[in-house]
Design an enzyme around this catalytic site. Structure first.
Site, mmCIF file in Angstrom:
data_model
loop_
_atom_site.group_PDB
_atom_site.id
_atom_site.type_symbol
_atom_site.label_atom_id
_atom_site.label_comp_id
_atom_site.label_asym_id
_atom_site.label_seq_id
_atom_site.Cartn_x
_atom_site.Cartn_y
_atom_site.Cartn_z
ATOM 1 N N LYS A 194 -9.330 6.745 2.028
ATOM 2 C CA LYS A 194 -8.688 7.429 3.145
ATOM 3 C C LYS A 194 -7.379 6.704 3.411
ATOM 4 O O LYS A 194 -7.348 5.664 4.043
ATOM 5 C CB LYS A 194 -9.589 7.395 4.377
ATOM 6 C CG LYS A 194 -9.389 8.546 5.374
ATOM 7 C CD LYS A 194 -8.030 8.590 6.035
ATOM 8 C CE LYS A 194 -7.847 7.523 7.085
ATOM 9 N NZ LYS A 194 -6.518 7.654 7.781
ATOM 10 N N GLU A 270 -10.471 -6.754 6.525
ATOM 11 C CA GLU A 270 -9.301 -7.644 6.513
ATOM 12 C C GLU A 270 -8.404 -7.174 7.643
ATOM 13 O O GLU A 270 -7.795 -6.115 7.566
ATOM 14 C CB GLU A 270 -8.604 -7.578 5.143
ATOM 15 C CG GLU A 270 -7.630 -8.722 4.918
ATOM 16 C CD GLU A 270 -6.278 -8.449 5.527
ATOM 17 O OE1 GLU A 270 -6.041 -8.962 6.653
ATOM 18 O OE2 GLU A 270 -5.486 -7.748 4.914
ATOM 19 N N CYS A 304 0.302 -8.395 6.634
ATOM 20 C CA CYS A 304 -0.788 -8.893 7.480
ATOM 21 C C CYS A 304 -0.850 -10.411 7.522
ATOM 22 O O CYS A 304 -1.254 -10.993 8.530
ATOM 23 C CB CYS A 304 -2.123 -8.315 7.022
ATOM 24 S SG CYS A 304 -2.542 -8.661 5.310
ATOM 25 N N GLU A 401 -0.422 -9.842 18.068
ATOM 26 C CA GLU A 401 0.173 -9.556 16.782
ATOM 27 C C GLU A 401 1.287 -8.532 16.941
ATOM 28 O O GLU A 401 1.089 -7.459 17.509
ATOM 29 C CB GLU A 401 -0.884 -9.022 15.801
ATOM 30 C CG GLU A 401 -0.337 -8.781 14.402
ATOM 31 C CD GLU A 401 -1.413 -8.313 13.428
ATOM 32 O OE1 GLU A 401 -1.309 -8.620 12.228
ATOM 33 O OE2 GLU A 401 -2.363 -7.636 13.879
#
Length: 497
Positions: A194, A270, A304, A401
């Protein structure tokens, strides 16, 4: 330098009707609703994709299940690896087409698209291919007593877990998909992907190349649509055995919870974090600035594992921020299709709006914006690379973040205090230490709470090195030999004779 010319194959691909890839065929699906793919450099629509629904989810999962029990199960481990190697060849052969599509959809500078999305993806596929014939168990000496002269022996082996659902983020739409399908396929699993709604096109093209590489129909399937609609349906589907997700921490927690509630399904998560880069006082100002640029500003900070918290010795702070401002001021910001561009746009409007809100948050908290902190004029989702000098570790930009070209800086004087500052976060994906004193670096490394720690480097990944986070930054590992545990089930066999 002017923009590169788009390949005719890229233009033709964009003009196609896009939907899903199921059982070896590109289909539009039954739903009439579409969503737009926007070029972040211009803000203009470049393609449309049909939204998936329950019918497409069921078709994809059934195709993957049939291939898992049928065609893919009949292929030898060596041939599975050969398939991945052939796909790697085709990625390289069609590399410019894929790189251009990637840059158009994500805003990634073309040089990075060529090197990372295509070049590194081919390398990862070859690495996974090498594991296909090396997934093994062990023989065991058991301690059962013999009552009538009988003997016992035992062994273990690993079996593929089944149909894997892979949920892909927008920042590396080819490479992260390759991480997931490479791990699944070499283990004997099949996969349904996806993609992000922002960057679904390139993996559709990769799926077509996978068929050309000889990977049987149904082994790789793609369903496009929203995470709330398609992601949830894939996770809850009875034929889903495992979910592998890369993305934000809140979404990852929701994915993990859903997978557990839907039958204790295996997960690899993750989830990013708030990564730290710490520079010790023996580093020169020039070397510190070089390290900051590497750790925090590549691909607009949309990585990331990129650093967002920077810890600088007090004695160097002013000089570092002055030189860093000078370096950022001459950074070429522009079209991702210009080979000389160093920084492109943010990948989508939603993320652009988030970054602008964080600039405003920094001002509200009276942080010093040393450089940047504003949107650039003109079309597209461009912002200036930004330096924020924090007041304390409690500032929002030291805790939340950003996933953007924002470096937030805090000074320190004591190295023991430094380790505590680096670890004072609920996250733990990555960190880096920069020093000429390797003995000190090695001693400090063991005290840092992160899944990967770099010394005098940051953000570089290699397929031989397991990758994943501690604490709220994730569950499980990608790459190395560690991935095998997450895509197989261990079976123990005992024999009496």
């Amino acid at each position: 330098m002017s923009e590169i010319n788009l390949l005719g194959s890229v233009t033709a691909f964009l003009q196609r009707s896009h939907g899903h890839y199921i059982n070896g065929v590109s289909i539009l699906g039954q739903e009439k609703e579409t969503f737009s793919i926007v070029n972040p450099a211009s803000g203009e629509m470049i393609a449309t994709v049909n939204q998936g629904g329950e019918a497409e989810v069921n078709q994809a999962m059934q195709a993957a299940s049939a291939a898992f029990h049928g065609s893919w199960a009949q292929i030898s481990p060596i041939e599975r690896g050969n398939c991945l190697n052939r796909l790697a060849d085709l990625l390289q052969k069609n590399g410019e087409e894929l790189a251009q599509l990637e840059s158009l959809c994500s805003g990634k500078p073309i040089q990075l698209s060529r090197m990372l999305e295509v070049g590194a993806s081919a390398d990862y596929l070859r690495y996974f291919a090498g594991w296909s014939s090396k997934i093994t168990g062990e023989t065991l000496n058991v301690s059962l007593p013999s009552l009538k002269g009988e003997k016992y022996s035992a062994f273990t082996y690993r079996e593929p877990i089944g149909v894997v659902v892979g949920i892909i983020p927008w920042n590396f739409s080819i490479m992260i998909a390759i991480w997931k399908l490479g791990a699944a396929l070499t283990s004997g699993c099949t996969i349904v992907l996806k993609p992000s709604e922002y960057t679904p096109l390139t993996i559709l093209r990769v799926a077509e190349l996978a068929k050309e590489a000889g990977i049987p129909d149904g082994v790789i399937n793609i369903v496009n649509g929203s995470g709330a609609r398609i992601g949830s349906s894939l996770i809850s589907h009875p034929q889903c055995a495992k979910v592998t997700f890369t993305g934000s921490i809140p979404t990852g927690m929701s994915v993990g919870k859903s997978a557990l509630e839907q039958g204790l399904k295996r997960t690899t998560l993750e989830l990013g974090g708030k990564n730290a880069a710490a520079f010790l006082s023996d580093m020169s100002v020039e070397k510190i600035v070089d390290g900051i640029l590497e750790a925090g500003y590549v691909y607009q900070g949309q990585i990331c594992a990129a650093a967002e918290r920077f810890y600088i010795p007090s004695v160097h702070m002013d000089d570092v921020l002055t030189l860093l401002s000078e370096r950022l001021s001459v950074m070429k910001i522009g079209s991702p299709l210009d080979e000389s561009t160093e920084m492109g746009p943010l990948a989508n409007k939603a993320h652009y709006d988030k970054i602008l809100s964080l600039f405003e948050k920094a001002r509200q908290e009276d942080c010093e914006i040393v450089y940047g902190g504003y949107a650039l004029e003109g079309p597209g989702f461009f912002v200036a690379p930004t330096i924020v000098k924090a007041n304390s570790a409690e500032d929002t930009l030291m805790k939340e973040e950003t996933f953007g070209p924002i470096g937030t800086f805090l000074s320190y004087d004591d190295e023991d205090e430094l380790i505590g500052m680096m670890n004072a976060t609920p996250f733990g994906l990555s960190a880096s230490l920069w020093t000429n004193n390797m003995s000190k670096a090695m001693r400090m490394t063991s005290r840092i709470e992160a899944g990967i720690v770099w010394i005098n480097m940051h953000t570089f990944l290699d397929p031989a090195l397991p990758f994943g986070g501690w604490k709220s930054s994730g569950i499980g590992r990608e790459f190395g030999s560690a991935f095998i545990e997450h895509y197989t089930e261990l079976k123990s066999v005992m024999v009496r004779y």
